[in-house]
Design a protein around this motif. Structure first.
Motif, PDB file in Angstrom:
ATOM      1  N   ILE A 174       2.742  29.224   1.270  1.00 39.18           N
ATOM      2  CA  ILE A 174       2.738  27.757   1.321  1.00 39.18           C
ATOM      3  C   ILE A 174       4.171  27.238   1.382  1.00 39.18           C
ATOM      4  CG2 ILE A 174       2.003  25.647   0.158  1.00 39.18           C
ATOM      5  CD1 ILE A 174      -0.081  27.358  -1.370  1.00 39.18           C
ATOM      6  N   ARG A 175       5.009  27.777   0.479  1.00 43.94           N
ATOM      7  CA  ARG A 175       6.404  27.320   0.434  1.00 43.94           C
ATOM      8  C   ARG A 175       7.111  27.631   1.751  1.00 43.94           C
ATOM      9  NH1 ARG A 175      10.411  26.073  -3.430  1.00 43.94           N
ATOM     10  NH2 ARG A 175      12.239  25.468  -2.243  1.00 43.94           N
ATOM     11  N   GLY A 176       6.861  28.812   2.296  1.00 42.39           N
ATOM     12  CA  GLY A 176       7.482  29.172   3.564  1.00 42.39           C
ATOM     13  C   GLY A 176       7.089  28.224   4.686  1.00 42.39           C
ATOM     14  N   MET A 177       5.800  27.856   4.740  1.00 42.03           N
ATOM     15  CA  MET A 177       5.344  26.938   5.789  1.00 42.03           C
ATOM     16  C   MET A 177       5.967  25.551   5.624  1.00 42.03           C
ATOM     17  SD  MET A 177       3.285  28.357   8.035  1.00 42.03           S
ATOM     18  CE  MET A 177       2.322  27.007   8.720  1.00 42.03           C
ATOM     19  N   VAL A 178       6.073  25.080   4.397  1.00 39.33           N
ATOM     20  CA  VAL A 178       6.697  23.779   4.163  1.00 39.33           C
ATOM     21  C   VAL A 178       8.148  23.799   4.642  1.00 39.33           C
ATOM     22  CG1 VAL A 178       7.470  22.157   2.385  1.00 39.33           C
ATOM     23  CG2 VAL A 178       5.186  23.175   2.237  1.00 39.33           C
TER      24      VAL A 178
ATOM     25  N   GLU B   4      -3.787  21.719   4.046  1.00 39.68           N
ATOM     26  CA  GLU B   4      -3.651  20.436   3.357  1.00 39.68           C
ATOM     27  C   GLU B   4      -2.224  19.908   3.456  1.00 39.68           C
ATOM     28  OE1 GLU B   4      -4.021  18.540  -1.174  1.00 39.68           O
ATOM     29  OE2 GLU B   4      -4.610  20.626  -0.797  1.00 39.68           O
ATOM     30  N   VAL B   5      -1.237  20.769   3.167  1.00 37.03           N
ATOM     31  CA  VAL B   5       0.146  20.290   3.150  1.00 37.03           C
ATOM     32  C   VAL B   5       0.654  20.016   4.563  1.00 37.03           C
ATOM     33  CG1 VAL B   5       1.419  22.506   3.262  1.00 37.03           C
ATOM     34  CG2 VAL B   5       2.329  20.590   1.930  1.00 37.03           C
ATOM     35  N   VAL B   6       0.135  20.722   5.566  1.00 38.81           N
ATOM     36  CA  VAL B   6       0.518  20.430   6.947  1.00 38.81           C
ATOM     37  C   VAL B   6       0.162  18.988   7.283  1.00 38.81           C
ATOM     38  CG1 VAL B   6      -0.067  20.924   9.364  1.00 38.81           C
ATOM     39  CG2 VAL B   6       0.441  22.808   7.799  1.00 38.81           C
ATOM     40  N   ARG B   7      -1.049  18.585   6.914  1.00 38.57           N
ATOM     41  CA  ARG B   7      -1.469  17.205   7.193  1.00 38.57           C
ATOM     42  C   ARG B   7      -0.645  16.210   6.368  1.00 38.57           C
ATOM     43  NH1 ARG B   7      -6.788  19.861   7.157  1.00 38.57           N
ATOM     44  NH2 ARG B   7      -7.679  19.751   9.276  1.00 38.57           N
ATOM     45  N   LEU B   8      -0.349  16.561   5.104  1.00 39.74           N
ATOM     46  CA  LEU B   8       0.440  15.664   4.266  1.00 39.74           C
ATOM     47  C   LEU B   8       1.849  15.466   4.815  1.00 39.74           C
ATOM     48  CD1 LEU B   8      -0.607  16.928   0.707  1.00 39.74           C
ATOM     49  CD2 LEU B   8      -1.204  14.726   1.757  1.00 39.74           C
TER      50      LEU B   8
ATOM     51  N   TRP C 263       1.842  16.316  10.229  1.00 33.59           N
ATOM     52  CA  TRP C 263       1.585  17.085  11.449  1.00 33.59           C
ATOM     53  C   TRP C 263       0.106  17.014  11.826  1.00 33.59           C
ATOM     54  CZ3 TRP C 263       5.081  20.307  14.178  1.00 33.59           C
ATOM     55  CH2 TRP C 263       6.369  20.391  13.622  1.00 33.59           C
ATOM     56  N   PRO C 264      -0.205  16.680  13.073  1.00 31.19           N
ATOM     57  CA  PRO C 264      -1.585  16.856  13.538  1.00 31.19           C
ATOM     58  C   PRO C 264      -1.954  18.334  13.437  1.00 31.19           C
ATOM     59  CG  PRO C 264      -0.329  15.498  15.060  1.00 31.19           C
ATOM     60  CD  PRO C 264       0.660  16.060  14.090  1.00 31.19           C
ATOM     61  N   LEU C 265      -3.130  18.641  12.904  1.00 30.80           N
ATOM     62  CA  LEU C 265      -3.552  20.028  12.707  1.00 30.80           C
ATOM     63  C   LEU C 265      -4.779  20.302  13.571  1.00 30.80           C
ATOM     64  CD1 LEU C 265      -3.663  22.081   9.487  1.00 30.80           C
ATOM     65  CD2 LEU C 265      -5.752  21.906  10.851  1.00 30.80           C
ATOM     66  N   LEU C 266      -4.763  21.434  14.262  1.00 32.65           N
ATOM     67  CA  LEU C 266      -5.886  21.818  15.112  1.00 32.65           C
ATOM     68  C   LEU C 266      -6.396  23.189  14.709  1.00 32.65           C
ATOM     69  CD1 LEU C 266      -4.731  20.675  18.656  1.00 32.65           C
ATOM     70  CD2 LEU C 266      -6.602  19.736  17.302  1.00 32.65           C
ATOM     71  N   CYS C 267      -7.687  23.286  14.516  1.00 28.68           N
ATOM     72  CA  CYS C 267      -8.348  24.553  14.184  1.00 28.68           C
ATOM     73  C   CYS C 267      -9.770  24.409  14.720  1.00 28.68           C
ATOM     74  CB  CYS C 267      -8.325  24.772  12.667  1.00 28.68           C
ATOM     75  SG  CYS C 267      -9.007  26.343  12.122  1.00 28.68           S
ATOM     76  N   VAL C 268     -10.034  25.052  15.861  1.00 34.43           N
ATOM     77  CA  VAL C 268     -11.284  24.818  16.587  1.00 34.43           C
ATOM     78  C   VAL C 268     -12.146  26.072  16.535  1.00 34.43           C
ATOM     79  CG1 VAL C 268     -12.308  24.189  18.804  1.00 34.43           C
ATOM     80  CG2 VAL C 268     -10.108  23.193  18.113  1.00 34.43           C
ATOM     81  N   GLU C 269     -13.373  25.922  16.063  1.00 32.69           N
ATOM     82  CA  GLU C 269     -14.281  27.058  15.949  1.00 32.69           C
ATOM     83  C   GLU C 269     -14.521  27.685  17.317  1.00 32.69           C
ATOM     84  OE1 GLU C 269     -18.809  27.978  14.305  1.00 32.69           O
ATOM     85  OE2 GLU C 269     -17.783  26.100  13.779  1.00 32.69           O
ATOM     86  N   GLY C 270     -14.429  29.021  17.360  1.00 34.51           N
ATOM     87  CA  GLY C 270     -14.693  29.750  18.593  1.00 34.51           C
ATOM     88  C   GLY C 270     -13.537  29.797  19.567  1.00 34.51           C
ATOM     89  N   VAL C 271     -12.393  29.205  19.207  1.00 36.85           N
ATOM     90  CA  VAL C 271     -11.237  29.165  20.112  1.00 36.85           C
ATOM     91  C   VAL C 271     -10.016  29.680  19.347  1.00 36.85           C
ATOM     92  CG1 VAL C 271      -9.786  27.752  21.618  1.00 36.85           C
ATOM     93  CG2 VAL C 271     -12.198  27.148  21.277  1.00 36.85           C
TER      94      VAL C 271
ATOM     95  N   GLN D 245       0.319  12.384  18.198  1.00 38.53           N
ATOM     96  CA  GLN D 245       1.542  11.732  17.761  1.00 38.53           C
ATOM     97  C   GLN D 245       1.910  12.192  16.358  1.00 38.53           C
ATOM     98  OE1 GLN D 245       1.122   7.417  18.221  1.00 38.53           O
ATOM     99  NE2 GLN D 245       2.601   7.548  19.907  1.00 38.53           N
ATOM    100  N   GLN D 246       3.206  12.447  16.177  1.00 38.67           N
ATOM    101  CA  GLN D 246       3.679  12.829  14.839  1.00 38.67           C
ATOM    102  C   GLN D 246       3.389  11.697  13.862  1.00 38.67           C
ATOM    103  OE1 GLN D 246       5.130  15.517  13.419  1.00 38.67           O
ATOM    104  NE2 GLN D 246       6.749  16.373  14.707  1.00 38.67           N
ATOM    105  N   GLY D 247       2.867  12.053  12.692  1.00 38.87           N
ATOM    106  CA  GLY D 247       2.578  11.043  11.685  1.00 38.87           C
ATOM    107  C   GLY D 247       3.674  10.964  10.628  1.00 38.87           C
ATOM    108  N   GLU D 248       3.559   9.982   9.773  1.00 34.06           N
ATOM    109  CA  GLU D 248       4.500   9.838   8.660  1.00 34.06           C
ATOM    110  C   GLU D 248       4.089  10.761   7.513  1.00 34.06           C
ATOM    111  OE1 GLU D 248       7.267   7.992   8.618  1.00 34.06           O
ATOM    112  OE2 GLU D 248       6.862   7.462  10.722  1.00 34.06           O
ATOM    113  N   GLU D 249       5.066  11.161   6.741  1.00 32.62           N
ATOM    114  CA  GLU D 249       4.757  11.967   5.555  1.00 32.62           C
ATOM    115  C   GLU D 249       4.026  11.105   4.528  1.00 32.62           C
ATOM    116  OE1 GLU D 249       8.591  13.206   4.353  1.00 32.62           O
ATOM    117  OE2 GLU D 249       8.664  14.914   5.718  1.00 32.62           O
TER     118      GLU D 249
END
Length: 918
Positions: free
Chosen positions: A42-46, A100-104, A107-115, A269-273
């Motif tokens: 988690i810390r590394g991704m942040v 969770e923290v990516v969205r916070l 960042w728009p987050l994409l995770c699509v079933e089957g893709v 579009q990039q969102g605000e923190e």
């Protein structure tokens, strides 16, 4: 750089969460509590996402992850990814918090079933590029190279590698348009997609360039000769399916995940923190530093300066101007540039890695980014052009090389100093060494130039093997074509200058680390002097010792045969096992990983307590090592002209800051046995001169007293007491004058054992007593020295939180395993955390002593030579007339290099050889 409003930044989240997991220590929400949630990934991704957002301006972005469950590739090929290990449980538990923290973070987050994530990235990249946008893909996955074109670039932000069209072509040998065909031929071992057997990257690239495409190759498969051709023809039925498996889709339906797509990019579009949400998240997972930074108005810790980023980007994008100097007019022009430059990167190309025997083949210089020149001086391969005469060129360069006011930079400058000294030039003015910059800033990482350039500037280049080949077919550098040699040598100097421009500002911002770096630079110069001085060895005495050891080894073999009741191979574990356990009935102490009965040194030592044969074998092994490593080899390593051995001191190896030596290794000469100590007799002084040895007394214990601030330990040293006797008096509760020799021995073992983090089990083994008695001794020690206990507890906690400890003078000692879920590794790191500040501080002190002593010798006593550094000891060769000065002044200088809470004490001895000087 393109307009941020027309840039799409795509993050390969699935790739990066694994890399963050492996790169970060095993952090926990509650530090030190292995039962609390893991947080390293988690810390590394942040950290990564924060740095990306700061360093890559982009109005549109997405962080893309794989969804769980099968995709079309699993239906197409049931064995797809069949050999991939399951995600570790402690990483799996961090996936949801990472989402969770990516969205916070906005960042728009994409995770699509089957893709798969790669297919989502491919679809977004192709669409955005088609709209005229610039696309940056942040990933270390080489498979994404097939998406690269003039508008799409893949950047590995963790290594700095940049894969644009030119980068992909240089790395794989084919342009991005052929990468699908390339991957089809080579296969993908990670995803368990077969390619053509025995066809590697070079063959695949060669075939595709010859035939234009995979289809062209298939059409002419019958013309491919040899085993590779047979394998290709056997794989023809598979290749279409293989190509479908490795091809990244660029047409995935994403409208459900991205409302309005593909007609609109609004959802990307990039969102605000979300500051309130981030604050709660950071507090929940124990990220106190991130929470404090958030309160201060920052999104997270700074992971690298903007200046460093700019240097890296410029290095990757610029055109280079490399020149080859073949005439005097060209050399004179470059001499003017060298004299006018504020800093010059200098590199030598030579005949040997042996720095004391190497001769110059050519020299390269870089005075500004992208600008460098090579002077070939001894190339003798086929077609080599006429070159300027080496001696005359060096004579013309010598005033600049020896000018201390002309600032110079190098990578491992000690080597280049030796090479130029071999030609009668004493280089002055070396002010920077990128190898040492890296050693101080990132001690746990590789410090060779190729690693530094790729890590800090994203540049990769020619390797020595690219030019000279490998193994038996390797040619000397002098036979490399001058054009290729010039490109390689200029690149080295240019990259050195780039790396310096990234690392030096980091040191400037950290005063303590800058001080350590300046110490290392000064130490490098002193080591150069010691290595060139060398030390005289008595070859006849060594030969005599070898003969005597050989006779004793033969005698021990005969004694072992008698004890075993038969001849046997003393080096065969199988035969030893049969004799020990089957014939003589000795107990099995432990087994190897394969289940065999172990006869390693630990087992021999245990068995030797009760049986004579293992004791004889231990003695035999010890004498064989002495003979093979020292008495046989030292004479051979001596310079035949002078009789002196010139060890190489490796400065950027040990994480504690200690020096290591090789050819010969002077640090590991065994001195616990009479035979080992005798080897020091062979290190001698010439007629009319003496050997002096000056070493620090109990330096690590003194450092422990200083760091821990324990009152009883401080008092013992301040009053000049025998600290082991004082410890014995405290632990055993007796008066100082009543301490027995046995009690002092126990106290000495406890003192040094605890410095190394020894457990009660280790102490019991060292003293030959029971575990409970050993634990009792340790408990009593900590009762009497509570400051030591507080230091150890505090250090463990600080190490777990920071991932490193520091010496008294600010050297950082990194502990990658300090939060490891592996118990033994974590315990070892905790022991290292306690000991490393003392070992590291001792290393700093001896380096300070070397530098200050050498400065004094240069000024007042040039006839006194420093000839060796071994652990906490400096060894000198001196005229007999200087004995009194050395006896008085060297200990005084060494004791005065730093002011601790307890006095530093250095003791000196003199003699005709090194052993006598002790």
């Amino acid at each position: 750089m393109s307009d941020a409003s027309q840039t799409l930044l795509l993050v390969d989240g699935s790739s990066y969460l694994y890399r963050a997991y492996h790169a970060m220590p095993d952090l926990r929400a509650v530090p030190g509590d292995p039962s609390s949630p893991a947080t390293g990934a988690i810390r590394g991704m942040v950290t990564m996402l924060t740095a990306l957002r700061r360093d890559v301006p982009a109005s549109y972005a997405a962080c893309v992850f794989d969804a769980s469950g099968p995709t079309f590739r699993d239906a197409l090929y049931p064995d797809y990814k069949a050999n991939r290990a399951a995600m570790p449980d402690d990483l799996r538990a961090q996936v949801a918090p990472i989402h969770e923290v990516v969205r916070l973070l906005g960042w728009p987050l994409l995770c699509v079933e089957g893709v798969e994530a790669d297919d989502i990235i491919g679809t977004l990249a192709r669409h955005a590029a088609g709209q005229g946008m610039r696309v940056l893909i942040a990933s270390g996955d080489k498979d994404l190279s097939q998406l690269v074109d003039e508008r799409v670039t893949v950047v590995d932000t963790m290594s700095g590698k940049r894969r644009d069209v030119a980068g992909v072509t240089a790395e794989f040998g084919v342009p991005p348009a052929l990468m699908v065909d390339f991957q089809t031929l080579v296969g993908d071992a990670v995803d368990n997609v077969p390619g053509v057997p025995k066809v590697g990257p070079k063959t695949a690239a060669k075939w595709l360039l010859e035939h234009g495409s995979l289809d062209g190759l298939i059409a002419h498969a019958d013309r491919i000769k040899g085993v590779a051709g047979e394998n290709l023809r056997a794989a023809l039925d598979w290749l279409p399916k293989g190509r479908e498996l490795v091809t990244i889709r660029t047409d995935c339906p994403l409208d459900e995940a991205l409302p309005g797509f593909p007609g609109s990019m609004q959802a990307l579009q990039q969102g605000e923190e979300q500051v309130d949400g981030l604050r709660a998240f950071y507090e929940r997972y124990g990220f106190r530093t991130l929470a404090r930074a958030l309160e201060a108005g920052a999104a997270g810790p700074e992971t690298g300066s903007q200046a460093a980023t700019e240097v890296a980007q410029a290095a990757q994008q610029r055109e280079v101007a490399y020149e080859t100097i073949l005439d005097w007019e060209h050399l004179d022009r470059w001499l003017e540039r060298l004299r006018a430059a504020p800093l010059v990167a200098l590199d030598t190309e030579t005949t040997s890695l042996d720095e004391l025997r190497a001769r110059i083949v050519g020299l390269s210089f870089s005075v500004e980014p992208g600008s460098a020149a090579y002077i070939p001086l001894a190339h003798d391969g086929p077609g080599a052009p006429e070159q300027l005469p080496l001696d005359e060129v060096l004579a013309r360069l010598k005033p600049w090389l020896e000018d201390p006011a002309a600032p110079k930079l190098g990578q491992h400058v000690k080597y280049d100093r030796h090479v130029l000294a071999n030609h009668g030039i004493e280089v002055r003015g070396y002010v920077h060494d990128t190898m040492l910059q890296s050693y101080v800033l990132e001690v746990h990482k590789p410090h060779n130039l190729a690693s530094l350039a790729e890590r800090h500037t994203g540049r990769t280049g020619l390797s020595y093997e690219d030019l000279c080949g490998k193994g038996a077919k390797q040619i000397p550098f002098s036979q490399v074509a001058v054009e290729q040699a010039a490109a390689y040598a200029c690149e080295d100097s240019d990259q050195t200058l780039d790396v310096h421009r990234v690392l030096w500002p980091q040191l400037e911002r950290e005063p303590k680390l800058r001080g350590i770096y300046e110490l290392e630079i000064a130490c490098s110069e002193t080591l150069f002097r010691i290595e060139r001085n060398g030390v005289l060895v008595d070859a006849e005495l060594l030969a005599q010792q070898s003969h005597e050891l050989g006779q004793r080894i033969v005698a021990l073999e005969q004694q072992a045969y008698e004890l075993a009741g038969q001849p046997f191979n003393l080096g065969s574990p199988k035969q030893l096992g049969e004799i020990f356990f089957d014939k003589l009935g000795m107990p099995v102490i432990k087994k190897t990983a394969t289940g065999a009965r172990s006869t390693d040194e630990e087992v021999l030592e245990k068995l030797a307590e009760d049986y004579p044969l293992p004791a004889k074998l231990l003695e035999h092994r010890s004498l064989c090592k002495l003979k093979g490593t020292y008495t046989d080899k030292l004479g051979q390593l001596a310079d035949p002209r002078t009789g002196r051995v010139h060890t190489h001191y490796a400065q950027a190896v040990a994480v504690t800051g200690r020096l290591s030596s090789n050819e010969p290794n002077l640090q590991n000469i065994p001195i616990r046995t009479a035979e080992g100590r005798r080897i020091r007799e062979a290190f001698v002084a010439p007629a009319g001169r003496l050997i002096a040895s000056c070493d620090y007394s109990q330096v690590e214990l003194r450092i422990m007293a200083h760091i821990s601030g324990d009152e009883a330990l401080l008092r013992a040293f301040q009053e000049g007491l025998d600290v082991h006797r004082a410890t014995a008096a405290e632990v055993f509760g007796v008066a100082l004058d009543q301490v027995s020799s046995e009690q002092r021995r126990y106290a000495k073992t406890i003192n040094f054992g605890l410095i190394y983090g020894m457990s009660s089990f280790g102490l019991a083994k060292a003293l030959g007593i029971g575990n409970s008695a050993a634990k009792n001794y340790i408990d009593r020690y900590f009762e009497r020295y509570p400051g030591v206990k507080r230091y150890m507890d505090r250090t463990r906690l600080e190490a777990k939180e920071r991932g490193y400890v520091e010496t008294v003078f600010g050297r950082r000692l990194v502990l990658p395993e300090i939060n490891s879920p592996n118990g033994p590794r974590r315990a070892a790191a905790e022991r290292a955390a306690i000991n490393a500040p003392m070992q590291g501080t001792a290393a700093d002190l001896i380096k300070m002593a070397m530098v200050q002593v050498q400065e004094r010798l240069d000024r007042d006593r040039p006839e006194v030579l420093m000839v060796m550094q071994v652990h906490d000891e400096l060894v000198f060769e001196l005229p007999e007339a200087e004995a009194d000065w050395v006896r008085q002044e060297i200990p005084r200088i060494m004791a005065g290099v730093a002011e601790l809470k307890v006095p530093l004490v250095a003791e000196v001895g003199l003699g005709r050889n090194w052993d006598e000087a002790h």
